[in-house]
Design a protein around this motif. Structure first.
Motif, short mmCIF file in Angstrom:
data_model
loop_
_atom_site.label_atom_id
_atom_site.label_comp_id
_atom_site.label_asym_id
_atom_site.label_seq_id
_atom_site.Cartn_x
_atom_site.Cartn_y
_atom_site.Cartn_z
N LYS A 1 9.72 -11.17 14.94
CA LYS A 1 11.01 -11.57 15.64
C LYS A 1 11.60 -10.55 15.28
CE LYS A 1 10.06 -16.81 15.67
NZ LYS A 1 9.80 -16.18 17.09
N SER A 2 11.35 -9.81 13.69
CA SER A 2 12.52 -9.28 13.20
C SER A 2 12.43 -7.68 13.37
CB SER A 2 13.59 -10.16 12.38
OG SER A 2 12.92 -10.40 11.57
N VAL A 3 11.01 -7.60 12.30
CA VAL A 3 10.34 -6.49 11.93
C VAL A 3 9.34 -5.72 12.48
CG1 VAL A 3 9.09 -5.54 10.14
CG2 VAL A 3 11.10 -7.34 9.50
N SER A 4 9.05 -4.50 12.75
CA SER A 4 8.29 -4.35 13.37
C SER A 4 6.56 -3.71 12.88
CB SER A 4 8.55 -2.65 13.30
OG SER A 4 8.30 -2.05 12.66
N PHE A 5 5.43 -3.14 13.66
CA PHE A 5 4.13 -3.44 12.59
C PHE A 5 4.62 -2.39 11.21
CE2 PHE A 5 3.36 -5.15 17.12
CZ PHE A 5 2.09 -5.93 16.35
N THR A 6 5.49 -1.10 11.14
CA THR A 6 5.66 0.30 10.50
C THR A 6 5.48 -0.37 9.22
OG1 THR A 6 7.22 0.88 12.00
CG2 THR A 6 6.68 1.67 9.27
N PRO A 7 5.53 -1.27 8.32
CA PRO A 7 5.41 -2.07 6.99
C PRO A 7 3.43 -1.73 7.12
CG PRO A 7 7.19 -3.04 7.33
CD PRO A 7 6.35 -2.83 8.58
N TYR A 8 2.98 -2.41 7.62
CA TYR A 8 1.58 -2.32 7.59
C TYR A 8 0.53 -1.09 8.09
CZ TYR A 8 2.43 -7.43 9.29
OH TYR A 8 3.32 -8.32 8.90
N VAL A 9 1.46 0.08 9.22
CA VAL A 9 1.31 1.45 9.38
C VAL A 9 1.16 2.20 7.25
CG1 VAL A 9 1.96 3.76 10.28
CG2 VAL A 9 1.46 1.95 11.21
N ILE A 10 1.98 1.31 7.12
CA ILE A 10 2.31 2.56 6.24
C ILE A 10 1.84 1.92 5.03
CG2 ILE A 10 4.28 2.46 3.49
CD1 ILE A 10 5.88 2.58 5.88
N TYR A 11 1.33 0.86 5.00
CA TYR A 11 -0.23 0.37 3.97
C TYR A 11 -1.18 1.09 3.87
CZ TYR A 11 -3.43 -2.91 1.80
OH TYR A 11 -4.49 -3.05 1.58
N ARG A 12 -1.58 1.19 6.08
CA ARG A 12 -3.12 1.55 5.65
C ARG A 12 -3.12 3.00 5.50
NH1 ARG A 12 -5.93 -1.34 10.82
NH2 ARG A 12 -6.51 0.74 10.72
N VAL A 13 -2.07 3.71 5.96
CA VAL A 13 -2.25 5.61 5.64
C VAL A 13 -1.83 5.35 4.19
CG1 VAL A 13 -0.51 6.46 5.72
CG2 VAL A 13 -0.46 5.86 7.93
N ILE A 14 -1.66 5.23 3.63
CA ILE A 14 -1.74 4.45 1.37
C ILE A 14 -3.33 4.56 1.73
CG2 ILE A 14 -1.44 4.03 -0.61
CD1 ILE A 14 1.79 3.90 0.78
N LEU A 15 -3.65 3.23 1.80
CA LEU A 15 -4.37 3.03 1.89
C LEU A 15 -6.10 3.67 2.35
CD1 LEU A 15 -6.68 0.97 0.10
CD2 LEU A 15 -6.78 -0.48 2.15
N GLY A 16 -5.59 4.61 3.14
CA GLY A 16 -6.79 5.08 3.71
C GLY A 16 -6.87 6.13 2.78
N ILE A 17 -6.35 6.88 2.52
CA ILE A 17 -5.63 8.16 1.75
C ILE A 17 -6.29 8.11 0.54
CG2 ILE A 17 -3.92 9.89 0.52
CD1 ILE A 17 -2.34 9.33 3.18
N VAL A 18 -6.20 7.19 -0.52
CA VAL A 18 -6.57 6.37 -1.60
C VAL A 18 -8.27 6.50 -1.11
CG1 VAL A 18 -6.68 5.18 -3.18
CG2 VAL A 18 -4.19 5.43 -2.46
N LEU A 19 -8.63 6.18 0.10
CA LEU A 19 -10.18 5.35 -0.22
C LEU A 19 -10.85 6.89 -0.08
CD1 LEU A 19 -10.38 2.99 1.69
CD2 LEU A 19 -10.56 3.58 -0.33
N LEU A 20 -9.88 7.91 1.44
CA LEU A 20 -10.79 9.21 1.35
C LEU A 20 -10.51 10.22 0.00
CD1 LEU A 20 -9.26 10.04 4.15
CD2 LEU A 20 -11.38 9.73 4.15
N VAL A 21 -9.92 10.01 -0.82
CA VAL A 21 -9.77 10.69 -2.34
C VAL A 21 -10.81 10.63 -3.20
CG1 VAL A 21 -8.50 11.17 -3.81
CG2 VAL A 21 -7.69 11.51 -2.24
N ILE A 22 -11.02 8.91 -3.36
CA ILE A 22 -12.18 8.04 -3.55
C ILE A 22 -13.71 8.90 -3.39
CG2 ILE A 22 -13.48 6.38 -4.47
CD1 ILE A 22 -10.55 4.92 -4.48
N ALA A 23 -13.72 9.26 -1.58
CA ALA A 23 -14.72 8.90 -0.54
C ALA A 23 -15.70 10.46 -1.20
CB ALA A 23 -14.98 8.75 0.67
N TYR A 24 -14.53 11.58 -1.13
CA TYR A 24 -15.10 12.45 -1.12
C TYR A 24 -14.21 13.73 -2.05
CZ TYR A 24 -15.29 12.20 3.77
OH TYR A 24 -15.42 12.06 5.01
N THR A 25 -14.60 12.73 -4.07
CA THR A 25 -14.26 13.49 -4.52
C THR A 25 -15.27 12.89 -6.27
OG1 THR A 25 -12.49 11.84 -5.28
CG2 THR A 25 -12.00 14.14 -4.72
#
Length: 267
Positions: free
Chosen positions: A243-267
């Motif tokens: 009612k007052s907040v967008s989906f941006t907080p979830y997007v930020i979480y997804r982006v951070i987790l995605g980057i961390v997982l890609l670092v783990i996967a490719y190193t």
């Protein structure tokens, strides 16, 4: 299975099932990153039953209307909103069922359960959600749901079979891009989850029935109960915040987790 493991599993499933951050991705990551034993299909079914009961309880008035409408639909009558929504939900579920069967029969569903795949889908579909939420018009409400929109949202929902995509996230993305306000997009996405969870649960239950025993059923009951309360709390919080907040907080979480997982996967 230890109670702690059951609690962690149920909390992950319950909290992430309806938030746009991918429950399947988190469940796959649990054994991949922690070394914990894979929970198995019986517990997968159990925690999905728990979350299913939570969404049915939260949207009980909509579920009641659709259930009554389904009876009218089976009689060939589409003269109420409940009957029309029942038709829309059936149509929206067909793509994910067909795509799911294709993945299972081809064996590709197992190939997609990797940390790298989840990292990429977390990142990419998180950004797509942000794009849709920020640029999508606000011209429709849930009561304006059309059969055409149900087909489009159903096709988007089929993408959620790729781990890390998020079933709720991708359907909310579709809803926002089609012009539904945030609360309506989430409401339709949650209603679409009911037949989808039922279909996937029925498919898994056929295999689980062959290995069920007293110990597994005991663990499953505990996991389902924990998942129910976790899902109900997460769903209630998200719907209030929209009612007052967008989906941006979830997007930020997804982006951070995605980057961390890609670092783990490719190193």
């Amino acid at each position: 299975m230890p109670l702690t493991h059951l609690l962690i599993l149920a909390l992950i499933q319950g909290i992430t099932e309806f938030l746009p951050i991918s429950s399947s991705g988190h469940l796959i990551l649990l054994p991949n990153l922690t070394g914990m034993a894979d929970q198995g299909q019986a517990l997968d079914v159990a925690v999905h039953v728990g979350t299913l009961l939570a969404v049915i309880l939260y949207f009980r008035s909509d579920v009641q209307a659709v259930t009554i409408g389904l009876g009218r639909l089976l009689k060939g009558k589409i003269d109420t909103q409940g009957a029309f929504w029942a038709l829309c939900l059936i149509v929206a579920t067909i793509p994910v069922v067909l795509f799911g069967l294709a993945l299972k029969l081809s064996g590709y569903n197992d190939l997609l359960r990797s940390t790298a795949v989840i990292g990429w889908t977390m990142l990419i579909f998180g950004l797509v959600l942000y794009w849709a939420d920020q640029t999508g018009p606000v011209t429709k409400r849930a009561v304006n749901w059309t059969l055409k929109d149900a087909v489009i949202m159903g096709l988007w929902q089929a993408l959620a079979l790729i781990p890390g995509t998020s079933r709720s996230g991708i359907t909310i993305t579709a809803g926002r891009q089609l012009g539904y306000d945030r609360e309506s997009a989430a409401r339709l996405a949650m209603l679409m989850s009911i037949p989808t969870i039922l279909a996937s649960g029925a498919l898994l239950s056929v295999e689980v029935a062959q290995e069920a025993n007293a110990a597994i059923m005991h663990d499953a009951a505990i996991a389902a109960l924990f998942a129910f309360f976790a899902a109900l709390a997460a769903l209630t919080l998200m719907m209030r915040l929209l009612k007052s907040v967008s989906f941006t907080p979830y997007v930020i979480y997804r982006v951070i987790l995605g980057i961390v997982l890609l670092v783990i996967a490719y190193t």
